[in-house]
Design an enzyme around this catalytic site. Structure first.
Site, PDB file in Angstrom:
ATOM      1  N   ASP A 176       0.890  -1.153   0.000  1.00 25.64           N
ATOM      2  CA  ASP A 176       0.000   0.000   0.000  1.00 25.64           C
ATOM      3  C   ASP A 176       0.929   1.204   0.000  1.00 25.64           C
ATOM      4  OD1 ASP A 176      -1.484   2.244   0.813  1.00 25.64           O
ATOM      5  OD2 ASP A 176      -3.008   0.940   1.670  1.00 25.64           O
ATOM      6  N   HIS A 177       0.995   1.904  -1.117  1.00 26.79           N
ATOM      7  CA  HIS A 177       2.069   2.903  -1.228  1.00 26.79           C
ATOM      8  C   HIS A 177       1.901   4.064  -0.244  1.00 26.79           C
ATOM      9  CE1 HIS A 177      -0.705   5.186  -3.835  1.00 26.79           C
ATOM     10  NE2 HIS A 177       0.065   6.216  -3.639  1.00 26.79           N
ATOM     11  N   HIS A 239      -5.672   2.730   1.464  1.00 26.07           N
ATOM     12  CA  HIS A 239      -4.940   3.937   1.875  1.00 26.07           C
ATOM     13  C   HIS A 239      -5.569   4.621   3.099  1.00 26.07           C
ATOM     14  CE1 HIS A 239      -3.069   3.201  -1.844  1.00 26.07           C
ATOM     15  NE2 HIS A 239      -3.822   3.940  -2.624  1.00 26.07           N
TER      16      HIS A 239
HETATM   17  C1  BG6 Z   1      -3.928   4.914  -6.083  1.00 27.59           C
HETATM   18  C2  BG6 Z   1      -5.326   5.029  -6.647  1.00 27.59           C
HETATM   19  O1  BG6 Z   1      -3.808   3.780  -5.292  1.00 27.59           O
HETATM   20  O2  BG6 Z   1      -3.653   6.069  -5.313  1.00 27.59           O
HETATM   21  C3  BG6 Z   1      -5.439   6.293  -7.501  1.00 27.59           C
HETATM   22  O3  BG6 Z   1      -5.610   3.897  -7.437  1.00 27.59           O
HETATM   23  C4  BG6 Z   1      -5.034   7.496  -6.695  1.00 27.59           C
HETATM   24  O4  BG6 Z   1      -6.758   6.442  -7.997  1.00 27.59           O
HETATM   25  C5  BG6 Z   1      -3.672   7.283  -6.042  1.00 27.59           C
HETATM   26  O5  BG6 Z   1      -4.976   8.598  -7.576  1.00 27.59           O
HETATM   27  C6  BG6 Z   1      -3.362   8.406  -5.083  1.00 27.59           C
HETATM   28  O6  BG6 Z   1      -2.032   8.301  -4.671  1.00 27.59           O
HETATM   29  P1  BG6 Z   1      -1.219   9.578  -4.223  1.00 27.59           P
HETATM   30  O7  BG6 Z   1       0.080   9.033  -3.741  1.00 27.59           O
HETATM   31  O8  BG6 Z   1      -1.090  10.453  -5.434  1.00 27.59           O
HETATM   32  O9  BG6 Z   1      -2.037  10.223  -3.147  1.00 27.59           O
END
Ligand code: BG6
Length: 491
Positions: A176-177, A239
């Site tokens: 989960d990034h 997230h």
């Molecule tokens: C991804 C989603 O996991 O996270 C995207 O699939 C979203 O829809 C993105 O835009 C948001 O990531 P960050 O790091 O830009 O907040």
């Protein structure tokens, strides 16, 4: 590292830049190579040319020549049909053999599955079946799975069960990034590495918590995926619930992976399940219509490429969560996320209770403002504490002021995609920042009743918010019903 889905967007925007950044900071072993695997037939030279061009595009200021050359020599490619049981996987096995011998790489590898989730189990089985997925003789084999991990509770359970038929839980890294973001990791340090916050971090002092993950972008080129997913699936079980658990969890006994994840999981279990009736009161959905972002006209969701003309998919979701535990009883957690909102802005707001007004009764102060602690997740990472201060002058009056900590001012600009730490942790075998099977399932259990009600009762009022706004009216009403309001930290 073997990347399945190597010709996709994630590889070019995040994975390669993250590997380059790790190499630059000397966090990649010298005995390292990357093998890209994709459906497209392509030679290693062609793939190298593409990846070098991508690095030039996605590394701010461009990559250094010497390092780029070192990196380029470690990139390989093999292509073919993922469905074919034999050819692609035996080619891959041969290539792994060649590369590891040529570059004298120890017999440890990890696979990154940047493919749709319906391929995770099948590709994993084929890797294992072809003799390149089993851990033996002290060598490790690890598998990173991109999100979404399943489509709902049932499919996530099925996927976990399918994977466990061929690999062990300790080989599985569900990524989960959001957990790769510095500010997100800092939540634990902020809470537990300081002594002054924890004593007030509970129902005695906190009125409620708000978590916002707002994006100004639309669905870009991902209409096909997004139209079958929607905002709730795309952002909340993963997230946003990570942000909730880190904000709400009890102090773990150590930073050992299971000590941290056990505490996170307890929070997921403490979140009260929604009944169908609750969904009607505690969940809000929205879909963007046309509008303006940064002064430019942008189309409605239904007019985006690869989106159905009468799509009922939500691009905004807000929930009121109730945590049934000693620390958080009666402290609601309001969460919201959406595309095409007024600004790109993610934050966690801890709203404290009001001080007693008694002392100010006979002054010109009409009301006391509440204290608020804001953790800014992005784009400007930092922490702000809002409090009241006396406005200078002979009359007693209180004005709102801020104490601000900003990451860039203190630590300088950090070049990071958010994937560096996670890839590094997988290589050293630290799963703390990855999701366990039970966590993924608990996350889906929370949103599943909402998905069920929403699919049974398609939205009639879509689109219900203009691009460039803060979401549908019902989202404001969700908090107004409790005498509260969203803190929109940017105008
Ligand atoms: C991804 C989603 O996991 O996270 C995207 O699939 C979203 O829809 C993105 O835009 C948001 O990531 P960050 O790091 O830009 O907040």
């Amino acid at each position: 590292m073997v990347i399945f889905g190597a010709t996709g967007d994630l590889t070019k925007r995040k994975l390669f830049p993250a590997l380059y950044n790790l190499a630059k900071d000397d966090f990649l072993p010298h005995t390292f190579a990357i093998i890209g695997v994709g459906r497209q037939e392509m030679t290693t030279d062609e793939f190298r040319t593409q990846m070098v061009a991508n690095l030039k595009e996605f590394i701010p200021g461009g990559p250094e020549d010497k390092l780029l050359k070192w990196f380029e020599e470690r990139i390989f490619y093999t292509g073919g049909d993922f469905d074919d049981d034999k050819k692609l996987f035996s080619d891959l096995k041969d290539l792994i053999g060649e590369v590891t011998t040529k570059l004298q790489i120890p017999d440890n590898y990890f696979y990154y599955l940047a493919t749709p989730p319906n391929l995770f189990a099948d590709v994993t089985h084929k890797i294992v079946k072809n003799g390149i997925g089993k851990e033996e003789n002290g060598n490790w084999r690890r598998f990173i799975y991109e999100k979404p991990f399943g489509h709902n509770l049932e499919s996530a359970k099925q996927l976990n069960a399918d994977l466990l038929k061929t690999v062990k839980e300790k080989q599985i890294y569900r990524i989960d990034h959001y957990l790769g973001k510095e500010t997100v990791q800092n939540i634990l340090v902020f809470r537990f590495g300081n002594s002054i916050f924890e004593p007030i971090w509970n129902r005695n002092f906190v009125d409620h918590v708000q978590i916002t993950v707002a994006e100004s972008l639309g669905v870009e080129q991902r209409g096909g995926y997004y139209d079958s997913a929607g905002a709730l699936r795309d952002m909340i079980p993963n997230h946003i619930l990570q942000l909730v658990t880190l904000t709400a969890m009890e102090p773990p006994v150590s930073f050992e992976p299971d000590a941290v994840r056990d505490e996170q999981t307890k929070i997921l279990h403490a979140i009260q399940p929604f009944s169908p009736e609750d969904v009607l009161h505690c969940a809000v959905r929205g879909q963007y219509g046309e509008g303006e972002i940064d002064g430019k006209k942008v189309p409605a969701y239904r007019d985006e490429a690869m989106v159905a003309a009468h799509s009922n998919t939500e691009t905004f979701a807000a929930l009121k969560l109730t945590l049934d535990n000693w620390r958080w009883a009666d402290v609601p957690f309001y969460i919201r996320t959406g595309k095409r909102m007024a600004a790109r802005h993610s934050s966690i707001v801890i709203q404290f209770k009001q001080a007693p007004f008694t002392l100010f009764r006979n002054t010109s102060v009409e009301r006391l403002r509440t204290n608020r602690l804001v953790i800014h997740v992005q784009p400007d990472e930092g922490i702000t504490l809002h409090f009241g201060a006396k406005i200078p002058g002979p009359i007693v009056n209180v004005g709102p002021v801020d104490m601000d900590f900003n990451y860039v001012d203190h630590f300088g600009e950090q070049v990071s995609t958010g994937y560096e730490r996670l890839l590094f942790d997988c290589m050293i075998g630290d799963a703390t920042l990855f999701q366990r099977a039970d966590m993924v399932e608990a996350g889906w259990s929370i949103v599943n009743p909402v998905l069920d009600v929403w699919s049974a009762l398609p939205a009639r009022e879509f689109p219900n918010y203009a691009s460039g706004s803060w979401g549908p009216k019902a989202s404001d009403q969700l908090l107004e019903a409790d005498g509260r309001s969203w803190k929109n930290l940017v105008d």
